[in-house]
Design a protein around this motif. Sequence first.
Motif, PDB file in Angstrom:
ATOM      1  N   ILE A 122     -45.573   4.018  23.087  1.00  0.00           N
ATOM      2  CA  ILE A 122     -46.360   5.257  23.136  1.00  0.00           C
ATOM      3  C   ILE A 122     -47.345   5.297  21.978  1.00  0.00           C
ATOM      4  O   ILE A 122     -48.519   5.683  22.144  1.00  0.00           O
ATOM      5  CB  ILE A 122     -45.419   6.481  23.098  1.00  0.00           C
ATOM      6  N   THR A 123     -46.896   4.896  20.797  1.00  0.00           N
ATOM      7  CA  THR A 123     -47.772   4.893  19.628  1.00  0.00           C
ATOM      8  C   THR A 123     -48.963   3.969  19.826  1.00  0.00           C
ATOM      9  O   THR A 123     -50.106   4.317  19.496  1.00  0.00           O
ATOM     10  CB  THR A 123     -46.986   4.455  18.383  1.00  0.00           C
ATOM     11  N   THR A 126     -51.607   5.377  22.810  1.00  0.00           N
ATOM     12  CA  THR A 126     -52.184   6.723  22.780  1.00  0.00           C
ATOM     13  C   THR A 126     -53.014   6.893  21.515  1.00  0.00           C
ATOM     14  O   THR A 126     -52.750   6.272  20.490  1.00  0.00           O
ATOM     15  CB  THR A 126     -51.095   7.814  22.807  1.00  0.00           C
ATOM     16  N   PRO A 128     -54.249   8.866  18.180  1.00  0.00           N
ATOM     17  CA  PRO A 128     -53.481   9.680  17.229  1.00  0.00           C
ATOM     18  C   PRO A 128     -53.532  11.167  17.527  1.00  0.00           C
ATOM     19  O   PRO A 128     -52.529  11.861  17.380  1.00  0.00           O
ATOM     20  CB  PRO A 128     -54.154   9.356  15.883  1.00  0.00           C
ATOM     21  N   ARG A 131     -51.041  11.993  20.329  1.00  0.00           N
ATOM     22  CA  ARG A 131     -49.691  11.433  20.235  1.00  0.00           C
ATOM     23  C   ARG A 131     -48.613  12.512  20.234  1.00  0.00           C
ATOM     24  O   ARG A 131     -47.597  12.389  20.913  1.00  0.00           O
ATOM     25  CB  ARG A 131     -49.585  10.566  18.986  1.00  0.00           C
ATOM     26  N   HIS A 255     -57.560   4.500  18.307  1.00  0.00           N
ATOM     27  CA  HIS A 255     -56.310   4.229  19.010  1.00  0.00           C
ATOM     28  C   HIS A 255     -55.371   3.374  18.176  1.00  0.00           C
ATOM     29  O   HIS A 255     -54.318   2.972  18.641  1.00  0.00           O
ATOM     30  CB  HIS A 255     -56.598   3.525  20.349  1.00  0.00           C
ATOM     31  N   SER A 401     -44.446  12.236  15.360  1.00  0.00           N
ATOM     32  CA  SER A 401     -45.874  11.951  15.438  1.00  0.00           C
ATOM     33  C   SER A 401     -46.424  11.477  14.097  1.00  0.00           C
ATOM     34  O   SER A 401     -47.170  10.494  14.020  1.00  0.00           O
ATOM     35  CB  SER A 401     -46.625  13.204  15.897  1.00  0.00           C
ATOM     36  N   SER A 404     -45.349   7.900  13.262  1.00  0.00           N
ATOM     37  CA  SER A 404     -46.104   6.883  13.992  1.00  0.00           C
ATOM     38  C   SER A 404     -47.471   6.635  13.369  1.00  0.00           C
ATOM     39  O   SER A 404     -48.073   5.586  13.600  1.00  0.00           O
ATOM     40  CB  SER A 404     -46.266   7.300  15.457  1.00  0.00           C
ATOM     41  N   LYS A 405     -47.962   7.606  12.601  1.00  0.00           N
ATOM     42  CA  LYS A 405     -49.302   7.478  12.013  1.00  0.00           C
ATOM     43  C   LYS A 405     -49.283   6.896  10.609  1.00  0.00           C
ATOM     44  O   LYS A 405     -50.287   6.333  10.168  1.00  0.00           O
ATOM     45  CB  LYS A 405     -49.983   8.848  11.996  1.00  0.00           C
TER      46      LYS A 405
END
Length: 482
Positions: A122-123, A126, A128, A131, A255, A401, A404-405
């Motif tokens: 998913i990370t 998608t 940011p 997400r 992305h 979220s 993941s960033k």
Amino acid sequence: MDYRRKKKLTFFTIGLIFLLSGIEYAVILPTIWGYLQVLHAAPFFLGLGLSAFSLSGLLSGPLFGHWSDRTRTTKSVVLFSNVFEIVGNFMYFIGYSKWLLLSSRLVAGVGAGAASSIFGFITQSTAPEDRANVFAAVMACRQVGLLIGPAFNIFLRLCDFHLGPFLVDKYTSPGLFMCMMWALLQLVVLLMYWDLPPEAEDKEKEVEAEEEEEEVEGVEEDKPLMGPEEPLETYGAVTPEQLEALIIPNGNAAHGSPPPSITDADPFQNFSVRNEFLREEVVILLTAQFITLFNQTALETMVTPLTQKYFNFRELENSVMYFLCGVEVIAGFFFVRWLSQKVADRVVLVVGLIICNVSCAWCLIFLAKPRGSFTWQLTEFIIGVFLQLLGLPFVAVSQVSLFSKVTAVKTQGFSQGVRRSVGGLATILGPLCAGGLTEHLYVMLGMMLALLVLLTIMVMFSYNRLVEPCVVQHADSLEDCM
């Protein structure tokens, strides 16, 4: 089939995976204690059975995540992990002994480790800014499973027949039912799940942009090359920053997709545990994962004894309570999904922590030693549970979220596995602590509040670091954003 159709079907399949995980929890949990009693198991086997699932998921998550990062595929990981779910639930259905039952939850828990690879996928697929929206939807699917799972027990508890040498009754039927559900999911994954490359969407957008430019150029061919008032522009040498911006389009940076030369390399070539997980912002988010899940599972463990002690709740009343709680949590996830499009993830996290602190303080004041009439005590209890569940979606979605960033995209599967392992540890320790301190609520609730206050202070001091670290075009080097 075009890219967009594949992506929709893939995310639909991911939703089904999390839906089934919620249903499995909801159909197994109400029956496992009675099942163990039939098998003449000691009471502590209940805790072992519940912890076994979390333990094997804790260990398998990073391994599956590492596998998906190495191979850059998740479909094979999901298919392989589902085999453990099928076998584990079939073992639960057989259930000749308490040890086989315990082993069945250990085997099924291995399959839960695939969620790490899915979160990594998913990370990587998608943007940011989208997400948190996707994570909220996926988490809501699991909550829907938890909500509708008890409905399946309505007909499963009526089962009373033999399937060959095996008895199908209210205790064994949940295992057989989930075994068939996971087997059907294998077919769905084979037919409706694709390993979409992270840059596929960007390439599609680039093709569309080129087509639009060709159309514009075709229209402008009829115009004079230079209008009377248009000055002749001069072009100097291209700067290194401009060259880097040309090589790495904005779409790929948005992305989180590295340039092809980096994508083709070993994702763990320059990987460092210290640089990846011991950074301030990552430590805070892992702490948030642990504390929120520790408090959540501890509260879940304490709720049933409290309702029985103070309100004389039985199975029906508890079922209604869990149903209403599920509705609130699902509504909360969809609200956070909408809110995440309006404000930053760190704002959502702070709002969730404030709600959780208020909730825990309320429970410490009013629930540790209830006072007043029955109606007033029940009102205090409802408010405390409502606030606790209200804050959960805010913290859960925002920390996933953000994590993941602030971690590398190329090793996201492994990183998500580490995050989920930290959560798995919390789901083991939370019930153990709460089970031993059910009669000492001031101590238990005070510890929960202290942990939340500590986390809130950490977030406030590091608030400025809880953002996506950089965009490739503005970094000093490519490795700074990897």
